[in-house]
Design a protein around this motif. Sequence first.
Motif, PDB file in Angstrom:
ATOM      1  N   ARG A   2     -16.975  28.205 -22.580  1.00 33.83           N
ATOM      2  CA  ARG A   2     -18.059  27.265 -22.879  1.00 33.83           C
ATOM      3  C   ARG A   2     -19.123  27.915 -23.765  1.00 33.83           C
ATOM      4  NH1 ARG A   2     -16.798  23.036 -23.821  1.00 33.83           N
ATOM      5  NH2 ARG A   2     -14.928  24.248 -24.152  1.00 33.83           N
ATOM      6  N   ILE A  30     -20.055  26.295 -27.400  1.00 30.49           N
ATOM      7  CA  ILE A  30     -21.388  25.742 -27.642  1.00 30.49           C
ATOM      8  C   ILE A  30     -22.205  26.606 -28.611  1.00 30.49           C
ATOM      9  CG2 ILE A  30     -23.614  25.210 -26.533  1.00 30.49           C
ATOM     10  CD1 ILE A  30     -21.992  24.384 -24.046  1.00 30.49           C
ATOM     11  N   CYS A  31     -22.121  27.917 -28.450  1.00 33.04           N
ATOM     12  CA  CYS A  31     -22.960  28.812 -29.247  1.00 33.04           C
ATOM     13  C   CYS A  31     -22.316  29.247 -30.560  1.00 33.04           C
ATOM     14  CB  CYS A  31     -23.323  30.052 -28.420  1.00 33.04           C
ATOM     15  SG  CYS A  31     -24.255  29.674 -26.926  1.00 33.04           S
ATOM     16  N   PRO A  44     -19.358  27.370 -32.269  1.00 27.39           N
ATOM     17  CA  PRO A  44     -18.260  26.389 -32.293  1.00 27.39           C
ATOM     18  C   PRO A  44     -17.272  26.588 -33.440  1.00 27.39           C
ATOM     19  CG  PRO A  44     -20.331  25.374 -32.975  1.00 27.39           C
ATOM     20  CD  PRO A  44     -20.672  26.730 -32.438  1.00 27.39           C
ATOM     21  N   ILE A  49     -25.999  29.844 -23.109  1.00 22.18           N
ATOM     22  CA  ILE A  49     -25.691  28.420 -23.328  1.00 22.18           C
ATOM     23  C   ILE A  49     -26.954  27.577 -23.200  1.00 22.18           C
ATOM     24  CG2 ILE A  49     -24.513  26.428 -22.330  1.00 22.18           C
ATOM     25  CD1 ILE A  49     -22.192  28.329 -21.606  1.00 22.18           C
ATOM     26  N   ILE A  77     -28.894  25.231 -25.886  1.00 24.96           N
ATOM     27  CA  ILE A  77     -29.160  23.809 -25.647  1.00 24.96           C
ATOM     28  C   ILE A  77     -30.637  23.483 -25.886  1.00 24.96           C
ATOM     29  CG2 ILE A  77     -29.229  22.010 -23.878  1.00 24.96           C
ATOM     30  CD1 ILE A  77     -26.765  23.352 -22.609  1.00 24.96           C
ATOM     31  N   SER A 131     -26.448  13.947 -25.836  1.00 23.19           N
ATOM     32  CA  SER A 131     -25.481  15.039 -25.737  1.00 23.19           C
ATOM     33  C   SER A 131     -26.111  16.290 -25.135  1.00 23.19           C
ATOM     34  CB  SER A 131     -24.918  15.367 -27.124  1.00 23.19           C
ATOM     35  OG  SER A 131     -25.942  15.783 -28.007  1.00 23.19           O
ATOM     36  N   ARG A 132     -27.390  16.512 -25.453  1.00 24.63           N
ATOM     37  CA  ARG A 132     -28.091  17.666 -24.872  1.00 24.63           C
ATOM     38  C   ARG A 132     -28.229  17.517 -23.365  1.00 24.63           C
ATOM     39  NH1 ARG A 132     -34.156  19.703 -26.695  1.00 24.63           N
ATOM     40  NH2 ARG A 132     -34.602  20.957 -24.841  1.00 24.63           N
ATOM     41  N   THR A 176     -24.753  17.948 -21.717  1.00 23.59           N
ATOM     42  CA  THR A 176     -24.342  19.352 -21.646  1.00 23.59           C
ATOM     43  C   THR A 176     -25.127  20.091 -20.576  1.00 23.59           C
ATOM     44  OG1 THR A 176     -23.865  19.291 -24.021  1.00 23.59           O
ATOM     45  CG2 THR A 176     -24.020  21.452 -22.992  1.00 23.59           C
ATOM     46  N   CYS A 187     -23.599  21.915 -17.194  1.00 22.23           N
ATOM     47  CA  CYS A 187     -23.859  23.320 -16.855  1.00 22.23           C
ATOM     48  C   CYS A 187     -24.406  23.456 -15.433  1.00 22.23           C
ATOM     49  CB  CYS A 187     -24.845  23.924 -17.855  1.00 22.23           C
ATOM     50  SG  CYS A 187     -24.167  24.167 -19.515  1.00 22.23           S
TER      51      CYS A 187
END
Length: 316
Positions: free
Chosen positions: A125, A129-130, A132, A224, A228, A237-238, A241, A245
């Motif tokens: 993940r 995320i960080c 992509p 992550i 975010i 989406s934020r 996510t 988490c």
Amino acid sequence: MSDSNTTRFTSPSTFILLSIPGMEAAHIWISIPFCAMYAIAISGNFAILFIVKREPSLHEPMYYFLCMLDITDLVLSTSTLPKVLSIFWFNSREINFSACLTQVYFIHSFSVMESGIFVAMAVDRYVAICDPLRHFTTMANRMVFKTGLAIVLCGDMLVLPYPFLTRRWPYCRTNIVPQPYCEHIAVVKVACTDTRVSSYYSLFVAFFVSGLDVFFITVSYILILRAIFSLPTKDDSRLKTLGTCVSRLCAMLTFYVPVIFSSLTYCFGHNVALWFHVVIASVYLLVPPMLNPIIYGIRTEQIRKWLLWLVIHNGT
């Protein structure tokens, strides 16, 4: 007479497992939540495996790791729950000595594997995320296979001394294990000799594995969350996510906290009630296999659609 007793239990052919101490009269009532959690764990994990196999869009690293987690949860729950339920329902308390050692090995080796899979999922993940753009190349199928193989070998090798050490101790006082399944420290405490080697090694594995894995998971999720919160807009989406988490971290806590607490109470909590030992030790064998398919699976849109289709298809 003492010599004959010593000879009888030095290499016992069977151990006698007990239920939750002090709650023998409530076996049927206690078995209901145990049975319900086992049924949810079995059906949920098998459903996730089936859906990932059938849905090509889920053939990604995250879902491969999820399948590994499902298999681990199935082994963990199935290696203990059937015997526990047979004690609650039929008072079938005997277990073969070799079967007991096998149960010890499966419980602890697959617990180590589950912890490793949590780390792999957290790192996956983090990359997704960080970073992509590099996720596809970094977490290619070959890397997923190597990671899974490393997790299995780590679990096997670290826990391999458990049954060998347990087998060499003499059991001259009793062959009664005061809980409904064979956990390493619970069995070792029955021995009538100095078993500090087993206790110290068990503590080392618990804290080395849990401590190192929790460190990597914590670092991954901190990075992550930083990524975010650094997003310029607060879109859906934020929030989605962030919610994912938080739910995954809660699922991991239900695994790690009981593991560490159980190890500490067995080694140092001499004044802690025995029933409390059993309940805490049972949490990480029962609750994560039930929660993981819900938290990791149902929150995924493709899996939700497949589950809905399965329910409708089976109901018609």
